[in-house]
Scaffold this active site. Structure first.
Site, PDB file in Angstrom:
ATOM      1  N   TYR A 109      11.556  18.149  48.387  1.00 55.49           N
ATOM      2  CA  TYR A 109      11.151  19.905  48.573  1.00 55.49           C
ATOM      3  C   TYR A 109      11.412  19.879  49.743  1.00 55.49           C
ATOM      4  O   TYR A 109      11.857  20.963  50.114  1.00 55.49           O
ATOM      5  CB  TYR A 109       9.585  19.731  47.941  1.00 55.49           C
ATOM      6  CG  TYR A 109       9.271  21.665  48.412  1.00 55.49           C
ATOM      7  CD1 TYR A 109       9.993  22.642  48.057  1.00 55.49           C
ATOM      8  CD2 TYR A 109       7.520  20.858  48.920  1.00 55.49           C
ATOM      9  CE1 TYR A 109       8.442  23.267  48.774  1.00 55.49           C
ATOM     10  CE2 TYR A 109       6.974  21.694  50.248  1.00 55.49           C
ATOM     11  CZ  TYR A 109       7.482  23.135  49.748  1.00 55.49           C
ATOM     12  OH  TYR A 109       7.018  24.004  50.655  1.00 55.49           O
ATOM     13  N   HIS A 110      10.561  19.374  50.815  1.00 52.82           N
ATOM     14  CA  HIS A 110       9.733  19.139  52.185  1.00 52.82           C
ATOM     15  C   HIS A 110      11.262  19.701  52.887  1.00 52.82           C
ATOM     16  O   HIS A 110      11.384  20.270  54.017  1.00 52.82           O
ATOM     17  CB  HIS A 110       9.258  18.350  52.935  1.00 52.82           C
ATOM     18  CG  HIS A 110       7.702  18.674  52.487  1.00 52.82           C
ATOM     19  ND1 HIS A 110       6.934  17.712  50.899  1.00 52.82           N
ATOM     20  CD2 HIS A 110       6.388  19.249  52.175  1.00 52.82           C
ATOM     21  CE1 HIS A 110       5.854  17.998  50.839  1.00 52.82           C
ATOM     22  NE2 HIS A 110       5.626  19.343  52.369  1.00 52.82           N
ATOM     23  N   THR A 164       6.782  25.099  55.397  1.00 54.71           N
ATOM     24  CA  THR A 164       5.807  24.373  55.176  1.00 54.71           C
ATOM     25  C   THR A 164       5.249  23.766  56.511  1.00 54.71           C
ATOM     26  O   THR A 164       6.099  22.730  56.778  1.00 54.71           O
ATOM     27  CB  THR A 164       6.339  23.747  53.951  1.00 54.71           C
ATOM     28  OG1 THR A 164       4.644  22.654  53.494  1.00 54.71           O
ATOM     29  CG2 THR A 164       6.782  23.051  53.878  1.00 54.71           C
ATOM     30  N   LYS A 220      13.103  23.011  52.425  1.00 49.19           N
ATOM     31  CA  LYS A 220      12.927  23.569  53.639  1.00 49.19           C
ATOM     32  C   LYS A 220      13.309  23.184  55.288  1.00 49.19           C
ATOM     33  O   LYS A 220      13.412  24.163  56.265  1.00 49.19           O
ATOM     34  CB  LYS A 220      11.299  23.777  53.734  1.00 49.19           C
ATOM     35  CG  LYS A 220      10.370  23.833  52.725  1.00 49.19           C
ATOM     36  CD  LYS A 220      10.524  25.986  51.964  1.00 49.19           C
ATOM     37  CE  LYS A 220       9.530  25.639  51.041  1.00 49.19           C
ATOM     38  NZ  LYS A 220       9.556  27.324  50.793  1.00 49.19           N
ATOM     39  N   SER A 228       9.738  14.924  51.924  1.00 53.20           N
ATOM     40  CA  SER A 228       9.526  14.843  49.941  1.00 53.20           C
ATOM     41  C   SER A 228      11.233  15.695  49.608  1.00 53.20           C
ATOM     42  O   SER A 228      11.734  16.172  51.158  1.00 53.20           O
ATOM     43  CB  SER A 228       8.772  15.673  48.931  1.00 53.20           C
ATOM     44  OG  SER A 228       8.740  16.888  48.820  1.00 53.20           O
TER      45      SER A 228
END
Ligand SMILES: NC(=O)c1ccc[n+]([C@@H]2O[C@H](COP(=O)([O-])OP(=O)(O)OC[C@H]3O[C@@H](n4cnc5c(N)ncnc54)[C@H](O)[C@@H]3O)[C@@H](O)[C@H]2O)c1
Length: 414
Positions: free
Chosen positions: A187-188, A150, A191, A185
Site C-alpha cells: 500500500y505504501h 501518507t 503511494k 507495505s
C-alpha cells in the site's frame, strides 16, 4: 484565492471516512462540492467480516440529508477511478478549481494479505491516479490536485524527515533533492508510485499539486458531524485489524473491555492528527493553491507519539470515564522497526494558519462518548480486532495464484 473564495471542488472518494467529512465541511463553507466513489471501502470492510462502528447510511440517504442543508451545492456520481472515461467525463462536467484525491485503497494490512490484495491495491491506486493525471492534462490543466499520500512513504529513516525535499551534499556538490522514500507495505509503495507520477506530470505538463504526507487520522467528530446532534450525517469508523488505525482501534477496544492491542514492543512512532484537523488542513490547502507547474509536499500531522504512549493515554481517559481498560502487547504482525528515530518537519500548514482544534485527551474523551452507544455493534465483530494478517503469511505459490485469479474474475464481473 483566500478563505472567502467560493470554489468548485471535486472530491474523489467522497463516501470514505475523510471524504464524507470533508464534503460536509466544504459545502458548509459555501463551496460547490461534487463527489465520486465506487463504494469499494464498504465492500472491502465487508469482505474481511467487519463493519463501521458508527452505522452509516447509503449514499442515497446521505445525499438526501446533506441536500436538505446544502441543496445543489453538493452532488455525487458513482464510478470507478480505474475507468478513464468516467474520470474524464466527471472532470469535463465539473470543471473543478481543486480536486481532492482520497479515492484509494488505504490499508497497509489489506495490501499484505496475499498477491491478489497487493495487486488490487496497486492497480486501483496507481492506475486511478494516472487516469486522473491524464484527465487533468486533457480537460482541466489549471485545477489544483490535492493528493493524499501518507507519512508512511518516508518510512522511519535515521534522519529527520523534511517536507518532501532536502539539501544534500555528495562528492562536493550540493542540490535540493527529493527526500528518500522507504515504503513499508505494498500500500505504501502504491503511494510512492503516485508521488513519482504526480511530480512528473507537474514537471512535463505544468499541472499544480500539493502532495500530502498525512499522518494517522483519528476521531469521530468534525464541526459538521456530531453523533448525538445529527447521527444521520456521521462518517464511518473502523476498528478491525485491517482498517482500524491505532487510536480509533484503541478507543473501540476500550468501550467493549478488549485489551488495547499494542503491536510488539510498541516503540513504533508516527505522526497523528484528528479528523477535524485533517479537514481543516485540506480546506486550507484548497484555499491556498500552488503556482502553475508547482509540485509541493506538505507533512500533515499534529503531534508525534509512539503506539504505547497512545495506548496509555487512551487507557487513562477510559479509566477516568469509568471503563476498565488494560494495555496488552501482542506479537507484531508487521515487518517494522519497534524502536527508532522519528522527527518530522511540518511547518507549511502552520504557516497557512493551521491550529489544532483540541488536545489528544479531549478528542479521545469525545470518541469514547460517541462510541459507547455502539458498544454492541463493536462487540458483535470483536473477532476482527486482534491482528492475524502478517507481512509474511506463508501462503504457497499455488494458493497465491488461485486467489489472484479469483480476485481478477470478481473485478471483471462486479
Ligand atoms: N485515514 C487515515 O488515517 C489516513 C492516513 C494517511 C493517509 N490517508 C489517505 O487518505 C485517503 C482517504 O482515507 P480514508 O481513511 O478516508 O479512506 P476510505 O477508504 O474511508 O476512503 C477512500 C474512499 O475512496 C473510495 N475509492 C477507493 N478506490 C476507488 C476507486 N478506484 N474509484 C472510486 N472510489 C474509490 C472508497 O470506496 C472510499 O470510500 C486515502 O488515500 C488514504 O490512503 C488516510
Amino acid at each position: 484565492m483566500g478563505k472567502d473564495t467560493i470554489l468548485n471542488i471535486l472530491i474523489l472518494g467522497m463516501d470514505g471516512y475523510i471524504g464524507w467529512s470533508l464534503a460536509l465541511h466544504l459545502a458548509e463553507k459555501g463551496n460547490r462540492v461534487t463527489g465520486i466513489d465506487n463504494f469499494s471501502r464498504r465492500r472491502t470492510v465487508e469482505e474481511i467480516g467487519s463493519w463501521s462502528a458508527t452505522p452509516i447510511h447509503s449514499m442515497e440517504k446521505r445525499m438526501q440529508v446533506a441536500k436538505a442543508n446544502y441543496q445543489e451545492r453538493i452532488r455525487f456520481h458513482e464510478g470507478d477511478l480505474v475507468d478513464y472515461k468516467f474520470v474524464s467525463d466527471v472532470i469535463k462536467s465539473c470543471k473543478p478549481d481543486a480536486i481532492v484525491h482520497l479515492g484509494e485503497q488505504p490499508s497497509a494490512p489489506y495490501s499484505m494479505i496475499d498477491v491478489a490484495h497487493a495487486v488490487y491495491t496497486q492497480q486501483n491506486n496507481v492506475i486511478g491516479n494516472l487516469n486522473l493525471l491524464f484527465a487533468m492534462r486533457n480537460f482541466s490543466p489549471d485545477a489544483h490536485l490535492v493528493k493524499l499520500g501518507t507519512m508512511g512513504e518516508y518510512g522511519t529513516p535515521p534522519l529527520d524527515i523534511p517536507e518532501g525535499f532536502f539539501e544534500v551534499e555528495y562528492n562536493g556538490r550540493r542540490a535540493n533533492m527529493m527526500f528518500p522514500r522507504q515504503p513499508g507495505s505494498f500500500y505504501h509503495a502504491s503511494k510512492v508510485h503516485d508521488t513519482f507520477n504526480i511530480m512528473l506530470a507537474c514537471r512535463i505538463w505544468g499541472l499544480r499539486s500539493t502532495d500530502i504526507m498525512q499522518g494517522v487520522v483519528y476521531g469521530t467528530r468534525t464541526n459538521e458531524i456530531n453523533l448525538s446532534e445529527n447521527p444521520d450525517l456521521c462518517t464511518r469508523f473502523d476498528f478491525d485489524e485491517i482498517f482500524g488505525t491505532a487510536i480509533n482501534r484503541y478507543t473501540a477496544e476500550s468501550v467493549i473491555g478488549h485489551s488495547l492491542t499494542v503491536y510488539g514492543k510498541g516503540g513504533q512512532t508516527r505522526g497523528f492528527l484528528a479528523l477535524v484537523d485533517s479537514i481543516q488542513c485540506l480546506t486550507l490547502i484548497c484555499e491556498n493553491p500552488p503556482a502553475k507547474g508547482e509540485y509541493r509536499v506538505f507533512n500533515q500531522i499534529d503531534e508525534v507519539y509512539n503506539v504505547t504512549e497512545l495506548a496509555e493515554i487512551v487507557a487513562k481517559v477510559g479509566r477516568r470515564n469509568g471503563l476498565a481498560v488494560e494495555v496488552a502487547h501482542v506479537p507484531n504482525p508487521r515487518h517494522e522497526a519497534e524502536n527508532h528515530h522519528y522527527k518530522v518537519e511540518a511547518r507549511h500548514l502552520r504557516n497557512l494558519g493551521f491550529k489544532p482544534t483540541r488536545s489528544l485527551e479531549q478528542e479521545v474523551g469525545l470518541m469514547l462518548e460517541d462510541l459507547t452507544p455502539f458498544k454492541d455493534r463493536i462487540k458483535e465483530k470483536e473477532q476482527v480486532i486482534d491482528p492475524k494478517t502478517t507481512w509474511s503469511n506463508g501462503q504457497s505459490l499455488e494458493e497465491g495464484i488461485q486467489n489472484y485469479s479469483i480476485r481478477q474474475n470478481t473485478r471483471t464481473t462486479s
